[in-house]
Design a protein around this motif. Structure first.
Motif, PDB file in Angstrom:
ATOM      1  N   GLU A 208      -2.596  20.248  40.313  1.00 29.40           N
ATOM      2  CA  GLU A 208      -4.267  19.955  40.543  1.00 29.40           C
ATOM      3  C   GLU A 208      -4.072  18.343  40.852  1.00 29.40           C
ATOM      4  O   GLU A 208      -4.979  18.223  41.768  1.00 29.40           O
ATOM      5  CB  GLU A 208      -4.704  20.202  39.125  1.00 29.40           C
ATOM      6  N   GLU A 211      -3.522  18.254  44.716  1.00 35.57           N
ATOM      7  CA  GLU A 211      -4.704  18.725  45.405  1.00 35.57           C
ATOM      8  C   GLU A 211      -5.878  17.725  45.371  1.00 35.57           C
ATOM      9  O   GLU A 211      -6.494  17.458  46.608  1.00 35.57           O
ATOM     10  CB  GLU A 211      -5.163  19.925  44.758  1.00 35.57           C
ATOM     11  N   LEU A 212      -6.071  17.010  44.184  1.00 37.39           N
ATOM     12  CA  LEU A 212      -7.204  16.025  44.364  1.00 37.39           C
ATOM     13  C   LEU A 212      -6.771  14.846  45.162  1.00 37.39           C
ATOM     14  O   LEU A 212      -7.882  14.483  45.813  1.00 37.39           O
ATOM     15  CB  LEU A 212      -7.430  15.487  42.766  1.00 37.39           C
ATOM     16  N   TYR A 214      -4.589  14.495  47.924  1.00 37.90           N
ATOM     17  CA  TYR A 214      -4.554  14.939  49.209  1.00 37.90           C
ATOM     18  C   TYR A 214      -5.854  15.418  49.766  1.00 37.90           C
ATOM     19  O   TYR A 214      -6.234  15.114  50.911  1.00 37.90           O
ATOM     20  CB  TYR A 214      -3.570  16.079  49.272  1.00 37.90           C
ATOM     21  N   THR A 215      -6.965  15.816  48.898  1.00 38.27           N
ATOM     22  CA  THR A 215      -8.290  16.069  49.412  1.00 38.27           C
ATOM     23  C   THR A 215      -8.843  14.784  49.889  1.00 38.27           C
ATOM     24  O   THR A 215      -9.682  14.623  50.823  1.00 38.27           O
ATOM     25  CB  THR A 215      -9.150  16.823  48.575  1.00 38.27           C
ATOM     26  N   LYS A 216      -8.591  13.694  48.796  1.00 37.94           N
ATOM     27  CA  LYS A 216      -9.169  12.417  49.077  1.00 37.94           C
ATOM     28  C   LYS A 216      -8.563  11.841  50.479  1.00 37.94           C
ATOM     29  O   LYS A 216      -9.279  11.179  51.134  1.00 37.94           O
ATOM     30  CB  LYS A 216      -9.014  11.466  48.118  1.00 37.94           C
ATOM     31  N   ALA A 218      -7.331  13.521  53.147  1.00 36.33           N
ATOM     32  CA  ALA A 218      -8.003  14.158  54.311  1.00 36.33           C
ATOM     33  C   ALA A 218      -9.280  13.775  54.597  1.00 36.33           C
ATOM     34  O   ALA A 218      -9.705  13.434  55.826  1.00 36.33           O
ATOM     35  CB  ALA A 218      -8.077  15.664  53.805  1.00 36.33           C
ATOM     36  N   GLU A 219     -10.171  13.307  53.598  1.00 38.35           N
ATOM     37  CA  GLU A 219     -11.487  12.679  53.846  1.00 38.35           C
ATOM     38  C   GLU A 219     -11.419  11.446  54.377  1.00 38.35           C
ATOM     39  O   GLU A 219     -12.225  11.165  55.628  1.00 38.35           O
ATOM     40  CB  GLU A 219     -12.312  12.932  52.412  1.00 38.35           C
ATOM     41  N   VAL A 260      -0.178  23.783  48.878  1.00 35.55           N
ATOM     42  CA  VAL A 260      -1.114  22.811  48.530  1.00 35.55           C
ATOM     43  C   VAL A 260      -1.534  21.599  49.645  1.00 35.55           C
ATOM     44  O   VAL A 260      -2.570  21.283  50.252  1.00 35.55           O
ATOM     45  CB  VAL A 260      -0.946  21.803  47.100  1.00 35.55           C
ATOM     46  N   ARG A 263      -3.104  23.492  52.622  1.00 32.95           N
ATOM     47  CA  ARG A 263      -4.460  23.847  52.161  1.00 32.95           C
ATOM     48  C   ARG A 263      -5.385  22.611  52.548  1.00 32.95           C
ATOM     49  O   ARG A 263      -6.630  22.437  52.783  1.00 32.95           O
ATOM     50  CB  ARG A 263      -4.584  24.295  50.756  1.00 32.95           C
ATOM     51  N   THR A 264      -4.767  21.555  52.084  1.00 32.42           N
ATOM     52  CA  THR A 264      -5.521  20.091  52.033  1.00 32.42           C
ATOM     53  C   THR A 264      -5.629  19.459  53.378  1.00 32.42           C
ATOM     54  O   THR A 264      -6.570  18.816  53.643  1.00 32.42           O
ATOM     55  CB  THR A 264      -5.254  19.372  50.736  1.00 32.42           C
ATOM     56  N   VAL A 265      -4.425  19.236  53.959  1.00 36.77           N
ATOM     57  CA  VAL A 265      -4.212  18.291  55.201  1.00 36.77           C
ATOM     58  C   VAL A 265      -3.747  18.956  56.325  1.00 36.77           C
ATOM     59  O   VAL A 265      -3.438  18.423  57.279  1.00 36.77           O
ATOM     60  CB  VAL A 265      -3.258  17.048  54.813  1.00 36.77           C
TER      61      VAL A 265
END
Length: 425
Positions: A208, A211-212, A214-216, A218-219, A260, A263-265
């Motif tokens: 987790e 994921e948090l 790598y999502t940031k 990507a943004e 992960v 999925r994220t980047v």
């Protein structure tokens, strides 16, 4: 998985019996498995199949030249955090375009060394660092490729001493200031901004936090591209944990970690770098020690070994767990007894574990600390004038000493006595 298994009741490293190595080099010593190192590197490489990627081995985990040469032969890149590690990487055969330089305190000398010797990128961690790097690169007439390490303020849920992605940690710049800092970097003449770097900690056993973070990332990638930056490389760090205590739930597998990332980047069209160290090297090595004494104390017994905290500091430093097993397998049904396992150094902290259930042992028996291939030999010292212990590499039926134990004369003769003290004893 590793390649340290019992055969006919004796622990082996691949096809070599541990007592055979002990007889040749003495105890204590580290021994590494070529097969395990190779397998773990390939697991990460396969996890990123389908993405443009480079697996950069984090050499701070284990920087022996033989281990580095093996990684280079497998096609790895390498992540270094000092000028000394840069020199080790080059000596082991890594070309400059496969060396990533990380760390919060790079000096001008280290920057010049890397720019003249070849570098894939600098992972820059602060504005003063990028300004100095620009000055050094401009003076040399070159351009330094950089990513900027952002701190995503994500709790890695790991030990406080190896968490690196929270706002109070010393690493990176706050992600909230990233656009401002990237604009400043783009204005400096000696730099070429090529990507983003993030690393949130070590020994993570949950996906987790990745994921948090790598999502940031990507943004942020999308925002920086809108700002006009050519973000084409994402360095996602390392940190995936290993199962030190085998009775616990196993950490996620590299393949799950790779999912992960995808999925994220994975849709950003960036080259992906990861920097695993512990998971490649950790379970590839064991520390082998001999029992000196079994001592009875007040309400507890002590297993006193010839290995100590200076050889393996993780338990004293982090309270870290290592499975400890006898090299000669105890017969089925042997009753286990709680015992403190300690070393001979004159520190109460020289305690590997307290009240660990183990089979009965006597002086001269061999024991092995599992999962000791990472942050073992590299963090060792000569405290109490105890020589650094040998490192051994096994390959099938073969083994070789890849770092020898220094003599006491070699240790003592490193010191020099000033002229005014000559003859004063």
């Amino acid at each position: 998985m590793d390649h340290f298994l019992y055969r006919d009741g004796i622990l082996h490293a691949e096809d070599v019996a541990i007592p055979e190595i002990a007889a040749a080099v003495g105890t204590p010593f580290y021994v590494y498995s070529t097969a395990t190192l190779t397998r773990h590197f390939r697991l990460f490489d396969e996890a990123l199949a389908g993405l443009d990627h480079l697996v950069c081995y984090a050499m701070k985990a284990n920087s022996n030249q033989a281990v580095l040469r093996l990684m280079a032969s497998l096609g790895a890149g390498v992540d270094v955090v000092s000028g000394g590690e840069y020199r080790r990487a080059k000596a082991a055969g890594f070309t400059g375009d496969r060396i990533v330089f990380s760390g919060v305190g790079k000096t001008a000398e280290e920057m010049e060394l890397s720019l003249t010797g070849g570098i894939r990128q600098f992972n820059v961690e602060s504005e003063p660092e990028m300004e100095l790097l620009s000055e050094v690169a401009s003076r040399l007439g070159v351009v330094a490729p950089i990513t900027i390490r952002v701190n995503p303020d994500v709790d890695a849920k790991t030990h406080e001493k190896i968490a690196t992605g929270k706002s109070e940690n010393k690493f990176g710049i706050p992600i909230s200031r990233a656009r401002e800092v990237y604009a400043h970097a783009a204005s400096l003449p000696g730099l070429e901004v090529i990507g983003i770097d993030v690393h949130i900690g070590s020994q993570l056993t949950d996906l987790e936090p990745f994921e948090l973070a790598y999502t940031k990332v990507a943004e942020l990638t999308r925002e920086l591209r809108v700002d006009g930056h050519d973000i084409r490389r994402l360095d996602l760090g390392g940190g995936l944990g290993i199962p030190y205590e085998r009775s616990n739930k196993a950490p996620p597998l590299p393949m799950e970690y790779g999912e992960v990332i995808k999925r994220t980047v994975g849709d950003l069209g960036c080259e992906i770098e990861i920097e695993p160290g512990r998971l490649i090297a950790g379970n590839s090595g064991i520390l082998v020690s001999s029992v000196i004494y079994v001592k009875s104390g007040e309400g507890r017994d002590f297993l006193i070994l010839d290995a100590a905290m200076n050889d393996l500091i993780r338990p004293a430093m982090y309270g870290a767990w290592h499975d400890i097993v006898p090299v000669k397998e105890a017969p089925a049904g042997t009753e286990l007894h709680p015992i403190d396992v300690v070393g001979p150094v004159c520190e109460t902290g020289d305690t590997f574990t307290r009240q660990r259930p183990l089979p009965p042992m006597v002086s001269g028996d061999l024991v092995a600390f599992r999962s000791a291939g990472a942050y073992g030999a590299v963090m060792a010292s000569e405290y109490n004038t105890r020589p650094l212990i040998p490192e051994v590499l096994v390959h099938g039926h073969q083994f070789a000493v890849i770092r020898s134990r220094p003599t006491f004369d070699e240790i003592i003769n490193r010191d020099t006595i000033p002229q005014w003290l000559e003859g004063s004893a």
